[in-house]
Scaffold this active site. Structure first.
Site, PDB file in Angstrom:
ATOM      1  N   HIS A 154       7.369 -37.508  58.635  1.00 47.79           N
ATOM      2  CA  HIS A 154       8.281 -38.636  58.837  1.00 47.79           C
ATOM      3  C   HIS A 154       9.212 -38.794  57.640  1.00 47.79           C
ATOM      4  O   HIS A 154       8.956 -38.233  56.571  1.00 47.79           O
ATOM      5  CB  HIS A 154       7.503 -39.950  59.034  1.00 47.79           C
ATOM      6  CG  HIS A 154       6.994 -40.114  60.436  1.00 47.79           C
ATOM      7  ND1 HIS A 154       5.792 -39.600  60.842  1.00 47.79           N
ATOM      8  CD2 HIS A 154       7.537 -40.732  61.524  1.00 47.79           C
ATOM      9  CE1 HIS A 154       5.610 -39.892  62.123  1.00 47.79           C
ATOM     10  NE2 HIS A 154       6.638 -40.575  62.558  1.00 47.79           N
ATOM     11  N   LYS A 158       9.024 -44.365  55.432  1.00 44.91           N
ATOM     12  CA  LYS A 158       7.873 -44.838  56.223  1.00 44.91           C
ATOM     13  C   LYS A 158       6.790 -45.389  55.303  1.00 44.91           C
ATOM     14  O   LYS A 158       6.447 -44.787  54.294  1.00 44.91           O
ATOM     15  CB  LYS A 158       7.321 -43.696  57.091  1.00 44.91           C
ATOM     16  CG  LYS A 158       6.209 -44.167  58.018  1.00 44.91           C
ATOM     17  CD  LYS A 158       5.962 -43.195  59.153  1.00 44.91           C
ATOM     18  CE  LYS A 158       4.808 -43.648  60.038  1.00 44.91           C
ATOM     19  NZ  LYS A 158       5.059 -44.954  60.674  1.00 44.91           N
TER      20      LYS A 158
END
Ligand code: NAD
Length: 266
Positions: A154, A158
């Site tokens: 990600h 995040k």
């Protein structure tokens, strides 16, 4: 017409969703919420999401918003969503929760709240939900001879690790192979940890740049390897899933639902 409130209105997901609500037949944007003290509070939503919502002031008062709205769409954080789920349950309304990072205790509390209509999905994309099913089937077909490892990537912003989707994938494997999430999930490895045990399910989080969300489940045996991968290339796929959920959840009985219920894949 379903009246929708959107939390995290200035966030990556919330702003996208608020914009999509205004373009969706059957939905009307009734409130945009942000955290107390956020610079967008008291701004006119029309400045952020277009003339069709001019006159709605961004607010930090969920309870007041839910006096008027039917559904709250909430992509903030697990902690904030817990408060919002309780508030929506009290108001007898519905909530679509995209936030990730819920603890097992928090999940238990959500399931035990009476009267709430809660749509809770760690990943709102159709492809990822099909992957949950495929991984469960693959684990059953391959059985205990194949080691299972999950790798997710990600973007650098995040906050929770591993991703809620990686955990959901691990749960799909665990339920197929009767593994215990408490003792069999292994998060990353470091040092002289010894040989891999048969039962463990490895879960690994990579954080880099602007990656929207990649997940690979590796089934490895001696002499062969099967890998199943999903890659999200745009957040819009998650936002569109949340919009589908907002149209669907008000018609359901009180209870906790997920994307597989909406898609008829359970
Ligand atoms: P983000 O940081 O861009 O946005 C979060 C927003 O919530 C921020 O604007 C923040 O100010 C706001 N916020 C914080 N506390 C609040 C409060 N008390 N009331 C109202 N607003 C508040 O994050 P993001 O990338 O939009 O992701 C948000 C969450 O959604 C994360 O948990 C992420 O993992 C999850 N997510 C889920 C999916 C899915 O398909 N389920 C997809 C993408 C992201």
């Amino acid at each position: 017409m379903i009246k929708v409130a959107v939390t995290g209105g200035a966030g990556r997901m919330g702003s996208l969703i608020a914009g999509l609500v205004t373009d969706t037949a059957g939905l009307r944007l009734g409130a945009v919420l942000e955290r107390e003290g956020h610079p967008s509070v008291d701004r006119d939503a029309g400045e952020m999401f277009g003339a069709s919502v001019a006159g709605i002031k961004v607010s930090d008062d969920v309870a007041k918003a839910m006096e008027e709205c039917d559904v709250l769409i909430d992509f903030t954080s697990a902690e904030v969503s817990m408060k919002n789920i309780r508030a929506v349950a009290l108001a007898g309304k519905a909530i679509v929760v995209g936030s990730t990072g819920f603890t097992p205790d928090q999940k238990r509390e959500i399931s035990s709240l009476p009267g709430a209509r809660v749509f809770l999905a760690a990943n709102m994309s159709v492809g990822m939900n099909v992957l949950f099913r495929l991984v469960n089937e693959a684990a059953k077909l391959l059985g205990d001879d194949f080691d299972v490892e999950i790798v997710e990537t990600h973007h650098r912003f995040k906050k929770d690790s591993p991703s809620g989707s990686a955990l959901r994938l691990a749960e799909a494997v665990a339920s197929a192979l009767k593994r215990d999430p408490e003792s069999d999930f292994v998060y990353g490895r470091e040092g002289i940890v010894g040989e891999r045990t048969k039962k463990e399910i490895g879960i690994h989080a990579v954080r880099a740049g602007d990656v929207v969300g990649d997940h690979t489940v590796i089934f490895g045996a001696l002499g062969e390897r099967l890998e199943l991968t999903h890659k999200a290339s745009s957040r819009e796929t998650f936002a569109r899933g949340a919009i589908r959920a907002a149209l669907w959840i008000p018609g359901q009985k009180p209870g906790v639902y997920e994307m597989l219920d909406l898609l008829g894949l359970k």
